[in-house]
Design a protein around this motif. Structure first.
Motif, PDB file in Angstrom:
ATOM      1  N   PRO A   1     -14.428   6.185  -6.595  1.00  0.00           N
ATOM      2  CA  PRO A   1     -13.044   6.551  -6.938  1.00  0.00           C
ATOM      3  C   PRO A   1     -12.057   6.435  -5.785  1.00  0.00           C
ATOM      4  O   PRO A   1     -10.855   6.300  -6.017  1.00  0.00           O
ATOM      5  CB  PRO A   1     -13.177   8.012  -7.408  1.00  0.00           C
ATOM      6  CG  PRO A   1     -14.419   8.511  -6.740  1.00  0.00           C
ATOM      7  CD  PRO A   1     -15.343   7.335  -6.712  1.00  0.00           C
ATOM      8  N   MET A   2     -12.528   6.466  -4.531  1.00  0.00           N
ATOM      9  CA  MET A   2     -11.615   6.297  -3.408  1.00  0.00           C
ATOM     10  C   MET A   2     -10.993   4.904  -3.398  1.00  0.00           C
ATOM     11  O   MET A   2      -9.964   4.680  -2.772  1.00  0.00           O
ATOM     12  CB  MET A   2     -12.346   6.528  -2.078  1.00  0.00           C
ATOM     13  CG  MET A   2     -12.904   7.923  -1.909  1.00  0.00           C
ATOM     14  SD  MET A   2     -11.656   9.201  -2.105  1.00  0.00           S
ATOM     15  CE  MET A   2     -12.617  10.495  -2.869  1.00  0.00           C
ATOM     16  N   VAL A   3     -11.636   3.984  -4.118  1.00  0.00           N
ATOM     17  CA  VAL A   3     -11.117   2.630  -4.236  1.00  0.00           C
ATOM     18  C   VAL A   3     -10.527   2.392  -5.621  1.00  0.00           C
ATOM     19  O   VAL A   3      -9.437   1.841  -5.766  1.00  0.00           O
ATOM     20  CB  VAL A   3     -12.226   1.588  -3.956  1.00  0.00           C
ATOM     21  CG1 VAL A   3     -11.751   0.177  -4.289  1.00  0.00           C
ATOM     22  CG2 VAL A   3     -12.668   1.674  -2.498  1.00  0.00           C
ATOM     23  N   THR A   4     -11.248   2.828  -6.649  1.00  0.00           N
ATOM     24  CA  THR A   4     -10.898   2.429  -8.014  1.00  0.00           C
ATOM     25  C   THR A   4      -9.907   3.341  -8.727  1.00  0.00           C
ATOM     26  O   THR A   4      -9.276   2.911  -9.692  1.00  0.00           O
ATOM     27  CB  THR A   4     -12.174   2.335  -8.870  1.00  0.00           C
ATOM     28  OG1 THR A   4     -12.818   3.628  -8.882  1.00  0.00           O
ATOM     29  CG2 THR A   4     -13.136   1.308  -8.296  1.00  0.00           C
ATOM     30  N   SER A   5      -9.767   4.573  -8.310  1.00  0.00           N
ATOM     31  CA  SER A   5      -8.925   5.523  -9.041  1.00  0.00           C
ATOM     32  C   SER A   5      -7.674   5.890  -8.255  1.00  0.00           C
ATOM     33  O   SER A   5      -7.747   6.241  -7.075  1.00  0.00           O
ATOM     34  CB  SER A   5      -9.713   6.799  -9.357  1.00  0.00           C
ATOM     35  OG  SER A   5      -8.868   7.767  -9.948  1.00  0.00           O
ATOM     36  N   ARG A   6      -6.532   5.860  -8.933  1.00  0.00           N
ATOM     37  CA  ARG A   6      -5.272   6.247  -8.285  1.00  0.00           C
ATOM     38  C   ARG A   6      -5.133   7.763  -8.157  1.00  0.00           C
ATOM     39  O   ARG A   6      -4.156   8.259  -7.599  1.00  0.00           O
ATOM     40  CB  ARG A   6      -4.087   5.690  -9.083  1.00  0.00           C
ATOM     41  CG  ARG A   6      -3.910   4.181  -9.010  1.00  0.00           C
ATOM     42  CD  ARG A   6      -3.513   3.692  -7.632  1.00  0.00           C
ATOM     43  NE  ARG A   6      -2.307   4.323  -7.149  1.00  0.00           N
ATOM     44  CZ  ARG A   6      -1.059   3.946  -7.469  1.00  0.00           C
ATOM     45  NH1 ARG A   6      -0.890   2.913  -8.283  1.00  0.00           N
ATOM     46  NH2 ARG A   6      -0.012   4.553  -6.983  1.00  0.00           N
ATOM     47  N   ARG A   7      -6.116   8.483  -8.645  1.00  0.00           N
ATOM     48  CA  ARG A   7      -6.104   9.938  -8.461  1.00  0.00           C
ATOM     49  C   ARG A   7      -6.417  10.324  -7.018  1.00  0.00           C
ATOM     50  O   ARG A   7      -6.179  11.448  -6.608  1.00  0.00           O
ATOM     51  CB  ARG A   7      -7.154  10.608  -9.355  1.00  0.00           C
ATOM     52  CG  ARG A   7      -6.763  10.751 -10.822  1.00  0.00           C
ATOM     53  CD  ARG A   7      -7.857  11.475 -11.567  1.00  0.00           C
ATOM     54  NE  ARG A   7      -7.529  11.695 -12.962  1.00  0.00           N
ATOM     55  CZ  ARG A   7      -6.902  12.763 -13.433  1.00  0.00           C
ATOM     56  NH1 ARG A   7      -6.523  13.707 -12.605  1.00  0.00           N
ATOM     57  NH2 ARG A   7      -6.655  12.886 -14.720  1.00  0.00           N
ATOM     58  N   PHE A   8      -6.990   9.377  -6.262  1.00  0.00           N
ATOM     59  CA  PHE A   8      -7.495   9.701  -4.940  1.00  0.00           C
ATOM     60  C   PHE A   8      -6.735   8.941  -3.848  1.00  0.00           C
ATOM     61  O   PHE A   8      -6.245   7.830  -4.063  1.00  0.00           O
ATOM     62  CB  PHE A   8      -8.990   9.364  -4.847  1.00  0.00           C
ATOM     63  CG  PHE A   8      -9.849  10.226  -5.721  1.00  0.00           C
ATOM     64  CD1 PHE A   8     -10.406  11.391  -5.240  1.00  0.00           C
ATOM     65  CD2 PHE A   8     -10.081   9.871  -7.047  1.00  0.00           C
ATOM     66  CE1 PHE A   8     -11.202  12.189  -6.042  1.00  0.00           C
ATOM     67  CE2 PHE A   8     -10.880  10.657  -7.864  1.00  0.00           C
ATOM     68  CZ  PHE A   8     -11.435  11.824  -7.359  1.00  0.00           C
ATOM     69  N   TYR A   9      -6.699   9.552  -2.688  1.00  0.00           N
ATOM     70  CA  TYR A   9      -6.080   8.973  -1.494  1.00  0.00           C
ATOM     71  C   TYR A   9      -6.706   7.616  -1.174  1.00  0.00           C
ATOM     72  O   TYR A   9      -7.900   7.403  -1.381  1.00  0.00           O
ATOM     73  CB  TYR A   9      -6.274   9.930  -0.322  1.00  0.00           C
ATOM     74  CG  TYR A   9      -6.026   9.328   1.042  1.00  0.00           C
ATOM     75  CD1 TYR A   9      -4.744   9.273   1.577  1.00  0.00           C
ATOM     76  CD2 TYR A   9      -7.079   8.821   1.797  1.00  0.00           C
ATOM     77  CE1 TYR A   9      -4.522   8.721   2.834  1.00  0.00           C
ATOM     78  CE2 TYR A   9      -6.866   8.266   3.051  1.00  0.00           C
ATOM     79  CZ  TYR A   9      -5.585   8.225   3.555  1.00  0.00           C
ATOM     80  OH  TYR A   9      -5.382   7.674   4.792  1.00  0.00           O
ATOM     81  N   LYS A  10      -5.889   6.693  -0.669  1.00  0.00           N
ATOM     82  CA  LYS A  10      -6.371   5.374  -0.260  1.00  0.00           C
ATOM     83  C   LYS A  10      -6.094   5.165   1.228  1.00  0.00           C
ATOM     84  O   LYS A  10      -4.980   5.414   1.702  1.00  0.00           O
ATOM     85  CB  LYS A  10      -5.674   4.263  -1.068  1.00  0.00           C
ATOM     86  CG  LYS A  10      -5.861   4.387  -2.578  1.00  0.00           C
ATOM     87  CD  LYS A  10      -7.275   4.018  -2.983  1.00  0.00           C
ATOM     88  CE  LYS A  10      -7.466   4.142  -4.480  1.00  0.00           C
ATOM     89  NZ  LYS A  10      -7.526   5.521  -4.958  1.00  0.00           N
ATOM     90  N   ASN A  11      -7.083   4.675   1.950  1.00  0.00           N
ATOM     91  CA  ASN A  11      -6.839   4.340   3.355  1.00  0.00           C
ATOM     92  C   ASN A  11      -6.216   2.949   3.447  1.00  0.00           C
ATOM     93  O   ASN A  11      -6.102   2.229   2.461  1.00  0.00           O
ATOM     94  CB  ASN A  11      -8.138   4.425   4.169  1.00  0.00           C
ATOM     95  CG  ASN A  11      -9.228   3.521   3.635  1.00  0.00           C
ATOM     96  OD1 ASN A  11      -9.008   2.320   3.429  1.00  0.00           O
ATOM     97  ND2 ASN A  11     -10.418   4.076   3.405  1.00  0.00           N
ATOM     98  N   ASP A  12      -5.803   2.566   4.641  1.00  0.00           N
ATOM     99  CA  ASP A  12      -5.057   1.310   4.812  1.00  0.00           C
ATOM    100  C   ASP A  12      -5.907   0.073   4.531  1.00  0.00           C
ATOM    101  O   ASP A  12      -5.368  -0.968   4.141  1.00  0.00           O
ATOM    102  CB  ASP A  12      -4.468   1.226   6.235  1.00  0.00           C
ATOM    103  CG  ASP A  12      -3.165   2.004   6.360  1.00  0.00           C
ATOM    104  OD1 ASP A  12      -2.683   2.498   5.325  1.00  0.00           O
ATOM    105  OD2 ASP A  12      -2.636   2.114   7.482  1.00  0.00           O
ATOM    106  N   PHE A  13      -7.204   0.158   4.719  1.00  0.00           N
ATOM    107  CA  PHE A  13      -8.050  -0.992   4.403  1.00  0.00           C
ATOM    108  C   PHE A  13      -8.064  -1.217   2.890  1.00  0.00           C
ATOM    109  O   PHE A  13      -7.905  -2.349   2.416  1.00  0.00           O
ATOM    110  CB  PHE A  13      -9.472  -0.775   4.921  1.00  0.00           C
ATOM    111  CG  PHE A  13     -10.392  -1.929   4.655  1.00  0.00           C
ATOM    112  CD1 PHE A  13     -10.254  -3.125   5.335  1.00  0.00           C
ATOM    113  CD2 PHE A  13     -11.406  -1.822   3.703  1.00  0.00           C
ATOM    114  CE1 PHE A  13     -11.099  -4.208   5.096  1.00  0.00           C
ATOM    115  CE2 PHE A  13     -12.255  -2.887   3.454  1.00  0.00           C
ATOM    116  CZ  PHE A  13     -12.103  -4.082   4.146  1.00  0.00           C
ATOM    117  N   THR A  14      -8.235  -0.142   2.127  1.00  0.00           N
ATOM    118  CA  THR A  14      -8.213  -0.252   0.672  1.00  0.00           C
ATOM    119  C   THR A  14      -6.846  -0.689   0.180  1.00  0.00           C
ATOM    120  O   THR A  14      -6.731  -1.487  -0.755  1.00  0.00           O
ATOM    121  CB  THR A  14      -8.599   1.093   0.031  1.00  0.00           C
ATOM    122  OG1 THR A  14      -9.900   1.486   0.493  1.00  0.00           O
ATOM    123  CG2 THR A  14      -8.611   0.997  -1.483  1.00  0.00           C
TER     124      THR A  14
END
Length: 305
Positions: free
Chosen positions: A30-43
């Protein structure tokens, strides 16, 4: 063995349930696939390039993010500026094959890119050991999103508002850019902070990143990947960190030995182009920088007479 399994069946069941649930969550990612979660700059880089995982890259830290305007550039480089990004991060990306650099690799080095002890974003995927549970690694972000989910359940079930059950606030997906200019008193305070934290440093304090640089040079040679380096601009209205001359000399020595082209913009830009000490203003400085880098890369692409 059978007696042991029977005696500890409940504990073993809980352990298996945890391992299975963590595997399912990790597969979902979910850190990559879900907009519910924060994303780092690489993602965020991957997201804004439709999850493309290969191509020519301009790598660096936030100084690159602020200075290089990808959509205005003729070089067609993927802007991979990472918050607090270092060469050790680039080495990990290449080693773990998280992105395949093709065409050319441009690296932006500023006054912070080589500092080993500089704290970075712990959510970058290359920091996660294979044995560490996914839910534990990203526990802070599960807590953040979990709190939101509990509030939604309360509104949906207790307050009888079904529309709230699926509603959520998408997390910010863009990288930080730098607009306008900070006042002089803030810049002087920031310079004093930089000097206190880093001004005393010397070569042992950036040894890991120097080693990473040598590894990246070797990787580029082995994969026939054209490598270029840009010394990112520093606001020359303020004293350059004392360690920089020695660092620049050592880095340039290694680059020169490998025949890597270098564009030195460290102290060439007027203070009017800066947002702060290390980030160019998006309106004033970034367009100038992007054009200069484009022209330099184009000159390298021309066959020598």
């Amino acid at each position: 063995m059978i007696a042991f399994l029977r005696k500890n069946s409940f504990v073993l069941f809980l352990l298996a349930a945890f391992v299975l649930s963590d595997w399912i969550i990790g597969t979902w990612d979910p850190m990559v696939t879900s907009r519910r979660f924060y994303k780092n700059d690489f993602t965020k880089t991957l997201f804004h390039h439709q999850w493309l995982d290969h191509g020519p890259v301009f790598f660096g830290n936030s100084a690159v993010t602020g200075a290089y305007i990808e959509e205005q550039s003729k070089s067609r480089l993927i802007e991979m500026g990472l918050s607090y990004g270092k060469l050790t991060d680039l080495k990990a990306i290449l080693e773990q094959e998280r992105f395949r650099m093709e065409g050319q690799l441009v690296i932006g080095i500023d006054v912070h890119t080589m500092i080993d002890s500089l704290e970075t974003d712990p959510t970058y995927p290359w920091f996660k050991p294979w044995y560490q549970p996914y839910a534990y690694t990203y526990r802070d972000y599960f807590r953040d999103s979990g709190t939101e989910i509990v509030k939604q359940l309360y509104k949906g079930i207790v307050e009888l508002n079904p529309s709230e059950l699926l509603a959520y606030q998408p997390r910010w997906i863009d990288k930080e850019l730098y607009f306008g200019q900070k006042p002089g008193d803030e810049l002087r305070t920031k310079w004093a902070d930089y000097d206190k934290r880093f001004g005393w440093m010397s070569q042992p304090d950036y040894k890991e990143n120097l080693d990473a640089l040598s590894w990246i040079i070797g990787y580029s040679q082995a994969h026939q990947l054209p490598l270029r380096v840009v010394w990112m601009p520093w606001n020359r209205g303020y004293q350059l960190p004392p360690y920089m001359p020695g660092l620049q000399q050592e880095v340039n020595r290694r680059l020169d030995a490998a025949g890597v082209p270098v564009l030195n913009l460290l102290t060439t830009y007027d203070p009017k182009y800066f947002h702060d000490l290390v980030h160019l203003s998006r309106q004033e400085g970034a367009p100038v920088f992007t054009k200069e880098v484009d022209a330099w890369l184009a000159s390298l692409a021309k066959p020598s007479k």
